[in-house]
Scaffold this active site. Structure first.
Site, PDB file in Angstrom:
ATOM      1  N   ARG A 167       6.767   7.783   4.991  1.00  0.00           N
ATOM      2  CA  ARG A 167       5.758   7.628   6.054  1.00  0.00           C
ATOM      3  C   ARG A 167       6.024   8.576   7.228  1.00  0.00           C
ATOM      4  O   ARG A 167       5.082   9.065   7.855  1.00  0.00           O
ATOM      5  CB  ARG A 167       5.747   6.160   6.516  1.00  0.00           C
ATOM      6  CG  ARG A 167       4.703   5.826   7.581  1.00  0.00           C
ATOM      7  CD  ARG A 167       4.748   4.334   7.888  1.00  0.00           C
ATOM      8  NE  ARG A 167       4.067   4.007   9.127  1.00  0.00           N
ATOM      9  CZ  ARG A 167       2.786   3.666   9.240  1.00  0.00           C
ATOM     10  NH1 ARG A 167       2.029   3.615   8.158  1.00  0.00           N
ATOM     11  NH2 ARG A 167       2.256   3.378  10.403  1.00  0.00           N
ATOM     12  N   ILE A 210      -2.832   6.561  12.089  1.00  0.00           N
ATOM     13  CA  ILE A 210      -2.251   6.073  10.845  1.00  0.00           C
ATOM     14  C   ILE A 210      -2.081   4.572  11.045  1.00  0.00           C
ATOM     15  O   ILE A 210      -1.516   4.133  12.048  1.00  0.00           O
ATOM     16  CB  ILE A 210      -0.912   6.787  10.523  1.00  0.00           C
ATOM     17  CG1 ILE A 210      -0.321   6.292   9.204  1.00  0.00           C
ATOM     18  CG2 ILE A 210       0.084   6.682  11.641  1.00  0.00           C
ATOM     19  CD1 ILE A 210       0.905   7.099   8.740  1.00  0.00           C
ATOM     20  N   SER A 211      -2.624   3.771  10.141  1.00  0.00           N
ATOM     21  CA  SER A 211      -2.645   2.316  10.327  1.00  0.00           C
ATOM     22  C   SER A 211      -1.249   1.720  10.232  1.00  0.00           C
ATOM     23  O   SER A 211      -0.341   2.299   9.630  1.00  0.00           O
ATOM     24  CB  SER A 211      -3.541   1.663   9.257  1.00  0.00           C
ATOM     25  OG  SER A 211      -4.869   2.102   9.387  1.00  0.00           O
ATOM     26  N   GLN A 212      -1.073   0.536  10.835  1.00  0.00           N
ATOM     27  CA  GLN A 212       0.222  -0.135  10.767  1.00  0.00           C
ATOM     28  C   GLN A 212       0.544  -0.479   9.304  1.00  0.00           C
ATOM     29  O   GLN A 212      -0.353  -0.729   8.495  1.00  0.00           O
ATOM     30  CB  GLN A 212       0.231  -1.392  11.629  1.00  0.00           C
ATOM     31  CG  GLN A 212      -0.531  -2.559  11.054  1.00  0.00           C
ATOM     32  CD  GLN A 212      -0.461  -3.795  11.934  1.00  0.00           C
ATOM     33  OE1 GLN A 212      -1.426  -4.107  12.614  1.00  0.00           O
ATOM     34  NE2 GLN A 212       0.653  -4.498  11.898  1.00  0.00           N
TER      35      GLN A 212
END
Length: 218
Positions: free
Chosen positions: A36, A62-64
């Site tokens: 990530r 960028i999503s959790q």
């Protein structure tokens, strides 16, 4: 993958995902593998595995990790599936999809993000991915139909083109609702119709396009 962040990935999976109810082992293993930190700006790498969204430029995020895992678990991907992704963004979800499915078509509105994601995915060895520039709300009919569709941007309602491009029995996960707060929805195509199951509340950037939100005039 020996990159100095492996322990952070393991902790992310155990503390943020498994402990909060994510059970799909294929999803958990994929999130343990995909680096990530490669998908966030270098200045934010220290926070790459934190339980929060991060900015990636062009007004996108960028999503959790938890919401990414919840969406992937709901999608119930099989190794042979062909997937359409709406909103490539950083390419992080794209990489996870590439780990879980046979082929990924990803649509991104921002050419700079699309190019950056394309280069990074290629560098990391994800060769079953095709990143296209276009209006995600219209899907990508040239490669339809798809076994699964996943959207990383919120639409005011489910775009009809996406339902049309799903295979019979296919699944779609998409955030739906007003810009301030939405609900994740699981859509199944049964007898040609969309059958919707509500999932978690969420908040995503808006999907901009002909069948979604209009771009704001500056």
């Amino acid at each position: 993958m020996h990159d100095g962040f492996a322990n952070q990935r393991i902790a992310m999976v155990e503390l943020q995902l498994r402990s909060r109810g994510i059970r799909n082992e294929r999803v958990l293993r994929a999130m343990e593998r995909v680096p990530r930190h490669e998908f966030v700006p270098e200045s934010l790498r220290a926070d790459a595995y934190a339980d929060m969204p991060l900015p990636i430029g062009s007004g996108q995020t960028i999503s959790q990790p938890y919401i990414v895992a919840a969406m992937l678990e709901a999608l119930q991907l099989r190794a042979e599936d062909r997937v359409l992704e709406i909103g490539t963004g950083s390419g992080y979800m794209t990489a996870l999809l590439a780990e879980l499915a046979a082929e990924v078509i990803s649509i991104e509105r921002h050419a700079d993000l699309a190019e950056r994601a394309r280069e990074l995915l290629d560098k990391l060895g994800y060769h079953n991915v095709h990143v296209m520039i276009g209006d995600g709300s219209m899907g990508y009919p040239l490669a339809a139909p798809y076994d699964a569709i996943i959207a990383s941007a919120a639409a005011p309602s489910i775009p009809p083109a996406l339902i049309e491009q799903l295979n019979e029995g296919g699944r779609m996960v998409i955030p739906v609702g007003p810009p301030q707060a939405q609900q994740l929805q699981l859509v199944r195509k049964i007898s040609g119709e969309a059958v919707v199951t509500p999932l978690d509340p969420c908040r995503f950037v808006p999907m901009i396009g002909e069948s979604a939100y209009r771009a704001q005039e500056d």
